[in-house]
Motif scaffolding. Structure first.
Motif, PDB file in Angstrom:
ATOM      1  N   ALA A  75      20.523  34.946  45.430  1.00 60.14           N
ATOM      2  CA  ALA A  75      20.161  36.245  45.538  1.00 60.14           C
ATOM      3  C   ALA A  75      21.302  37.013  46.029  1.00 60.14           C
ATOM      4  O   ALA A  75      21.451  38.016  45.393  1.00 60.14           O
ATOM      5  N   LEU A  76      21.574  36.542  47.135  1.00 58.91           N
ATOM      6  CA  LEU A  76      22.629  37.105  47.760  1.00 58.91           C
ATOM      7  C   LEU A  76      24.023  37.254  47.064  1.00 58.91           C
ATOM      8  O   LEU A  76      24.725  38.424  47.077  1.00 58.91           O
ATOM      9  N   ARG A  77      24.294  36.397  46.273  1.00 61.02           N
ATOM     10  CA  ARG A  77      25.403  36.173  45.401  1.00 61.02           C
ATOM     11  C   ARG A  77      25.346  37.317  44.277  1.00 61.02           C
ATOM     12  O   ARG A  77      26.343  38.016  43.894  1.00 61.02           O
ATOM     13  N   ARG A  78      24.178  37.693  43.819  1.00 63.99           N
ATOM     14  CA  ARG A  78      23.936  38.615  42.942  1.00 63.99           C
ATOM     15  C   ARG A  78      24.235  40.155  43.341  1.00 63.99           C
ATOM     16  O   ARG A  78      24.591  40.841  42.641  1.00 63.99           O
ATOM     17  N   VAL A  79      23.574  40.327  44.612  1.00 63.34           N
ATOM     18  CA  VAL A  79      23.741  41.634  44.965  1.00 63.34           C
ATOM     19  C   VAL A  79      25.232  41.961  45.603  1.00 63.34           C
ATOM     20  O   VAL A  79      25.422  43.137  45.768  1.00 63.34           O
ATOM     21  N   VAL A  80      25.950  40.965  46.072  1.00 62.61           N
ATOM     22  CA  VAL A  80      27.112  41.263  46.753  1.00 62.61           C
ATOM     23  C   VAL A  80      28.050  41.158  45.527  1.00 62.61           C
ATOM     24  O   VAL A  80      28.689  40.106  45.165  1.00 62.61           O
ATOM     25  N   ASP A  81      28.452  42.328  44.876  1.00 59.58           N
ATOM     26  CA  ASP A  81      29.264  42.457  43.542  1.00 59.58           C
ATOM     27  C   ASP A  81      30.696  41.901  43.647  1.00 59.58           C
ATOM     28  O   ASP A  81      31.462  42.472  44.878  1.00 59.58           O
ATOM     29  N   GLY A  82      31.011  40.969  42.825  1.00 57.30           N
ATOM     30  CA  GLY A  82      32.430  40.525  42.672  1.00 57.30           C
ATOM     31  C   GLY A  82      32.775  39.156  43.590  1.00 57.30           C
ATOM     32  O   GLY A  82      33.908  38.791  43.507  1.00 57.30           O
ATOM     33  N   ILE A  83      31.715  38.762  44.335  1.00 60.01           N
ATOM     34  CA  ILE A  83      31.974  37.664  45.236  1.00 60.01           C
ATOM     35  C   ILE A  83      31.805  36.552  44.530  1.00 60.01           C
ATOM     36  O   ILE A  83      30.687  36.367  43.641  1.00 60.01           O
ATOM     37  N   SER A  84      32.560  35.310  44.641  1.00 62.69           N
ATOM     38  CA  SER A  84      32.547  34.054  44.035  1.00 62.69           C
ATOM     39  C   SER A  84      31.666  33.187  44.649  1.00 62.69           C
ATOM     40  O   SER A  84      31.462  33.351  46.070  1.00 62.69           O
ATOM     41  N   GLN A  85      31.099  32.123  44.127  1.00 60.17           N
ATOM     42  CA  GLN A  85      30.085  31.282  44.951  1.00 60.17           C
ATOM     43  C   GLN A  85      30.906  30.432  46.110  1.00 60.17           C
ATOM     44  O   GLN A  85      30.211  30.539  47.427  1.00 60.17           O
ATOM     45  N   ARG A  86      32.243  30.097  45.746  1.00 55.06           N
ATOM     46  CA  ARG A  86      33.107  29.603  46.961  1.00 55.06           C
ATOM     47  C   ARG A  86      33.262  30.581  47.893  1.00 55.06           C
ATOM     48  O   ARG A  86      33.011  30.278  49.409  1.00 55.06           O
ATOM     49  N   MET A  87      33.390  32.054  47.738  1.00 58.10           N
ATOM     50  CA  MET A  87      33.812  32.772  48.949  1.00 58.10           C
ATOM     51  C   MET A  87      32.667  33.113  49.684  1.00 58.10           C
ATOM     52  O   MET A  87      32.450  33.596  51.004  1.00 58.10           O
ATOM     53  N   LEU A  88      31.453  32.996  48.855  1.00 61.74           N
ATOM     54  CA  LEU A  88      30.190  33.487  49.581  1.00 61.74           C
ATOM     55  C   LEU A  88      30.105  32.423  50.421  1.00 61.74           C
ATOM     56  O   LEU A  88      29.498  32.366  51.749  1.00 61.74           O
ATOM     57  N   ALA A  89      30.059  31.047  49.997  1.00 63.04           N
ATOM     58  CA  ALA A  89      29.837  29.943  50.873  1.00 63.04           C
ATOM     59  C   ALA A  89      30.855  29.996  51.992  1.00 63.04           C
ATOM     60  O   ALA A  89      30.201  29.714  53.100  1.00 63.04           O
ATOM     61  N   VAL A  90      32.020  30.212  51.883  1.00 63.31           N
ATOM     62  CA  VAL A  90      32.953  30.191  53.100  1.00 63.31           C
ATOM     63  C   VAL A  90      32.629  31.322  53.989  1.00 63.31           C
ATOM     64  O   VAL A  90      32.649  31.285  55.251  1.00 63.31           O
ATOM     65  N   THR A  91      32.217  32.674  53.414  1.00 60.68           N
ATOM     66  CA  THR A  91      31.858  33.707  54.487  1.00 60.68           C
ATOM     67  C   THR A  91      30.627  33.593  55.112  1.00 60.68           C
ATOM     68  O   THR A  91      30.592  33.621  56.384  1.00 60.68           O
TER      69      THR A  91
END
Length: 123
Positions: A41-57
């Motif tokens: 859900a977070l990945r869907r609302v943070v426009d443009g972030i990849s799965q990998r970058m969201l995990a790292v962040t």
């Protein structure tokens, strides 16, 4: 005027700015300030972030004590992220900057366009 003394510890301002100055942390903190959220859900609302970058962040924010990670049993297990008290206090400090950015975004775009036009004429 005497020269400043060198310190052996990291600069606290630089340390925090390294975290909030990256491409995604402020956006993730802003979304989590609305309430806990699951990864996808977070990945869907943070426009443009990849799965990998969201995990790292999220991992970096958790490491800094700004985000908590809660795993609930189930099939499959569910992972929910939320802001800690420290994360909420950081969001409170960032909110005026976000408001300023929203108010001035169009003027900044206009200034950039005018600058680029003058550069193109000079070339």
């Amino acid at each position: 005027m005497p020269a400043p003394h060198a310190t052996s510890h990291a600069c606290p301002i630089r340390d925090v700015l390294d975290r909030v100055g990256d491409a995604w942390s402020v956006l993730v903190i802003t979304e989590l300030n609305k309430g806990p959220c699951r990864f996808n859900a977070l990945r869907r609302v943070v426009d443009g972030i990849s799965q990998r970058m969201l995990a790292v962040t999220l991992r970096q924010l958790e490491r800094d004590g700004l985000v908590s990670r809660r795993v609930t049993d189930g099939r499959p297990p569910q992972v929910t992220y939320g802001l800690t008290a420290r994360g909420v206090s950081l969001h409170a400090a960032l909110a005026p900057l976000a408001d300023w950015a929203a108010r001035h975004q169009q003027a900044i775009r206009d200034s950039r366009a005018a600058f680029e036009a003058t550069q193109a004429l000079a070339a």
